[in-house]
Design a protein around this motif. Structure first.
Motif, PDB file in Angstrom:
ATOM      1  N   TRP A 212       0.937  -1.275  -0.101  1.00  0.00           N
ATOM      2  CA  TRP A 212      -0.078  -0.026   0.126  1.00  0.00           C
ATOM      3  C   TRP A 212       0.878   1.336  -0.097  1.00  0.00           C
ATOM      4  O   TRP A 212       0.434   2.107  -0.627  1.00  0.00           O
ATOM      5  CB  TRP A 212      -0.952   0.181   1.078  1.00  0.00           C
ATOM      6  N   LEU A 213       1.948   1.297   0.859  1.00  0.00           N
ATOM      7  CA  LEU A 213       2.779   2.315   0.956  1.00  0.00           C
ATOM      8  C   LEU A 213       3.647   2.749  -0.355  1.00  0.00           C
ATOM      9  O   LEU A 213       3.566   3.895  -0.841  1.00  0.00           O
ATOM     10  CB  LEU A 213       3.744   2.196   1.914  1.00  0.00           C
ATOM     11  N   GLN A 214       3.724   1.691  -0.922  1.00  0.00           N
ATOM     12  CA  GLN A 214       4.639   1.780  -2.529  1.00  0.00           C
ATOM     13  C   GLN A 214       3.558   2.431  -3.405  1.00  0.00           C
ATOM     14  O   GLN A 214       3.962   3.290  -4.256  1.00  0.00           O
ATOM     15  CB  GLN A 214       5.212   0.301  -2.774  1.00  0.00           C
ATOM     16  N   ARG A 215       2.340   1.798  -3.182  1.00  0.00           N
ATOM     17  CA  ARG A 215       1.255   2.187  -4.126  1.00  0.00           C
ATOM     18  C   ARG A 215       0.947   3.753  -3.939  1.00  0.00           C
ATOM     19  O   ARG A 215       1.210   4.572  -4.948  1.00  0.00           O
ATOM     20  CB  ARG A 215      -0.023   1.514  -4.240  1.00  0.00           C
ATOM     21  N   VAL A 216       1.010   4.131  -2.744  1.00  0.00           N
ATOM     22  CA  VAL A 216       0.448   5.387  -2.489  1.00  0.00           C
ATOM     23  C   VAL A 216       1.630   6.625  -2.816  1.00  0.00           C
ATOM     24  O   VAL A 216       1.500   7.593  -3.437  1.00  0.00           O
ATOM     25  CB  VAL A 216       0.139   5.515  -0.881  1.00  0.00           C
ATOM     26  N   THR A 217       2.861   6.100  -2.503  1.00  0.00           N
ATOM     27  CA  THR A 217       3.969   7.066  -3.057  1.00  0.00           C
ATOM     28  C   THR A 217       4.406   6.970  -4.466  1.00  0.00           C
ATOM     29  O   THR A 217       5.313   7.745  -4.929  1.00  0.00           O
ATOM     30  CB  THR A 217       5.190   6.819  -2.075  1.00  0.00           C
ATOM     31  N   SER A 218       3.931   6.175  -5.153  1.00  0.00           N
ATOM     32  CA  SER A 218       4.352   5.953  -6.553  1.00  0.00           C
ATOM     33  C   SER A 218       3.233   6.621  -7.365  1.00  0.00           C
ATOM     34  O   SER A 218       3.547   6.778  -8.609  1.00  0.00           O
ATOM     35  CB  SER A 218       4.361   4.336  -7.032  1.00  0.00           C
ATOM     36  N   GLY A 219       2.080   7.104  -6.838  1.00  0.00           N
ATOM     37  CA  GLY A 219       1.062   7.580  -7.498  1.00  0.00           C
ATOM     38  C   GLY A 219       0.084   6.684  -8.409  1.00  0.00           C
ATOM     39  O   GLY A 219      -0.632   7.210  -9.181  1.00  0.00           O
ATOM     40  N   ARG A 220       0.285   5.396  -8.099  1.00  0.00           N
ATOM     41  CA  ARG A 220      -0.527   4.356  -8.932  1.00  0.00           C
ATOM     42  C   ARG A 220      -1.926   4.496  -8.362  1.00  0.00           C
ATOM     43  O   ARG A 220      -2.059   4.774  -6.998  1.00  0.00           O
ATOM     44  CB  ARG A 220       0.231   3.025  -8.802  1.00  0.00           C
ATOM     45  N   PRO A 221      -3.134   4.234  -9.146  1.00  0.00           N
ATOM     46  CA  PRO A 221      -4.402   3.955  -8.606  1.00  0.00           C
ATOM     47  C   PRO A 221      -4.492   2.893  -7.979  1.00  0.00           C
ATOM     48  O   PRO A 221      -3.719   1.819  -7.819  1.00  0.00           O
ATOM     49  CB  PRO A 221      -5.263   4.011  -9.904  1.00  0.00           C
ATOM     50  N   ALA A 222      -5.620   2.913  -6.980  1.00  0.00           N
ATOM     51  CA  ALA A 222      -6.013   1.538  -6.234  1.00  0.00           C
ATOM     52  C   ALA A 222      -6.426   0.706  -7.282  1.00  0.00           C
ATOM     53  O   ALA A 222      -6.694   0.791  -8.251  1.00  0.00           O
ATOM     54  CB  ALA A 222      -7.187   1.972  -5.355  1.00  0.00           C
ATOM     55  N   ASP A 223      -5.781  -0.783  -6.557  1.00  0.00           N
ATOM     56  CA  ASP A 223      -6.231  -2.051  -7.372  1.00  0.00           C
ATOM     57  C   ASP A 223      -7.629  -2.050  -7.281  1.00  0.00           C
ATOM     58  O   ASP A 223      -8.384  -1.575  -6.586  1.00  0.00           O
ATOM     59  CB  ASP A 223      -5.766  -3.159  -6.606  1.00  0.00           C
ATOM     60  N   PRO A 224      -8.426  -2.604  -8.610  1.00  0.00           N
ATOM     61  CA  PRO A 224      -9.850  -2.719  -8.692  1.00  0.00           C
ATOM     62  C   PRO A 224     -10.168  -3.627  -7.653  1.00  0.00           C
ATOM     63  O   PRO A 224      -9.568  -4.581  -7.297  1.00  0.00           O
ATOM     64  CB  PRO A 224     -10.059  -3.273 -10.184  1.00  0.00           C
ATOM     65  N   LYS A 225     -11.518  -3.368  -7.240  1.00  0.00           N
ATOM     66  CA  LYS A 225     -12.228  -4.207  -6.115  1.00  0.00           C
ATOM     67  C   LYS A 225     -12.587  -5.571  -6.876  1.00  0.00           C
ATOM     68  O   LYS A 225     -12.952  -5.385  -7.894  1.00  0.00           O
ATOM     69  CB  LYS A 225     -13.314  -3.405  -5.694  1.00  0.00           C
ATOM     70  N   PRO A 226     -12.348  -6.689  -6.010  1.00  0.00           N
ATOM     71  CA  PRO A 226     -12.663  -8.068  -6.615  1.00  0.00           C
ATOM     72  C   PRO A 226     -14.387  -8.065  -6.773  1.00  0.00           C
ATOM     73  O   PRO A 226     -14.941  -7.437  -6.334  1.00  0.00           O
ATOM     74  CB  PRO A 226     -12.156  -8.975  -5.592  1.00  0.00           C
TER      75      PRO A 226
END
Length: 285
Positions: free
Chosen positions: A271-285
């Motif tokens: 989560w930390l890597q995603r937030v600081t890389s600017g990537r969008p959230a993973d799609p909900k299953p």
């Protein structure tokens, strides 16, 4: 209704007792000792009233993401042997989340009403608990650290217990403070779920602060069913928000869980890597 609440509390209590103690899992990380001297790669130093760690891969001129951490209340112990000093140097979350690489780790203090000493419990002084000296120090310190070492567009606010509440109470207290953060990680407790001894801890006031969150993500975790209690409060208010709710998998009220391997630590790191890389959230299953 009272019967249902009783059985929910009973099951939550039993669930917490069945979970393992963090000490049953050997740590794979040790927080570096606090030393004297100027900030340097791989060193954890006291600067004024805060504690700063530059990661082992930091180099002069680099601008790296920053984890800003707020500690729990001091003078805390429980039956499991968990302890919280309330001091910046007692914090563990940021080092466990980063493993000492890729992120600057800033442990910020809470200040008394005069702004000249650390508040061990809450912020300011009873009964007013004025947060303004703490907020001023927090804003100035984050800006100073970012100017010298960090990327001011990649600053994550995290906290344990008192610090988890403070992620919103202080982090979203006003527009000037709220704009500092790209995401929030709250471990054990959350602003607005319960009332506390300081002013404006009620839900109505918490909702005013929550409006400043915008579309930024939050990772909310806790021992036992703590995060699920927060989810029951928060999901109806923000059904489309980028929110993650997870139990740490341990029974302890202790931020040293991040110094041990666990599935939740891996998810928090991702989560930390995603937030600081600017990537969008993973799609909900």
């Amino acid at each position: 209704m009272k019967t249902a609440v009783f059985f929910w509390l009973l099951s939550a209590s039993l669930f917490a007792q069945e979970l393992p103690d963090i000490r049953s899992i050997p740590p794979d990380l040790d927080v570096p000792a606090l030393i004297a001297g100027p900030p340097a790669a791989g060193k954890r130093v006291k600067v004024g009233l805060h504690v700063l760690y530059l990661p082992t891969d930091w180099k002069p001129g680099a601008k790296m993401p920053v984890i800003v951490e707020l500690a729990g209340n001091g003078r805390y112990t429980n039956k499991f042997g968990d302890v919280s000093t309330g001091l910046p140097e007692g914090s563990n979350l940021g080092y466990g989340l980063s493993a000492g690489r890729g992120f600057i780790w800033l442990c910020a203090p809470y200040l008394n009403e005069k702004g000249d000493a650390i508040a061990i419990t809450w912020w300011g002084d009873a009964p007013t608990y004025d947060p303004q000296p703490t907020l001023k120090y927090l804003r100035e310190t984050v800006k100073s650290v970012c100017q010298a070492y960090g990327d001011d567009s990649k600053v994550v606010l995290c906290g344990f217990s008192r610090g988890a509440i403070a992620c919103n109470y202080l982090g979203l207290y006003d527009d000037e403070t709220a704009r500092l953060w790209c995401g929030f990680l709250s471990y054990s407790h959350y602003d607005g779920v319960k009332t506390w001894p300081y002013p404006h801890s009620d839900r109505e006031s918490a909702l005013v602060r929550l409006k400043r969150l915008g579309n930024r993500p939050q990772f909310i975790c806790g021992e036992g069913s703590n995060a699920q209690e927060t989810e029951a409060y928060l999901r109806p208010l923000l059904p489309k928000a980028d929110l993650t709710f997870l139990s740490t998998g341990f029974r302890n009220h202790n931020d040293a869980w991040t110094l041990r391997p666990s599935p939740v630590r891996e998810k928090a790191r991702a989560w930390l890597q995603r937030v600081t890389s600017g990537r969008p959230a993973d799609p909900k299953p």
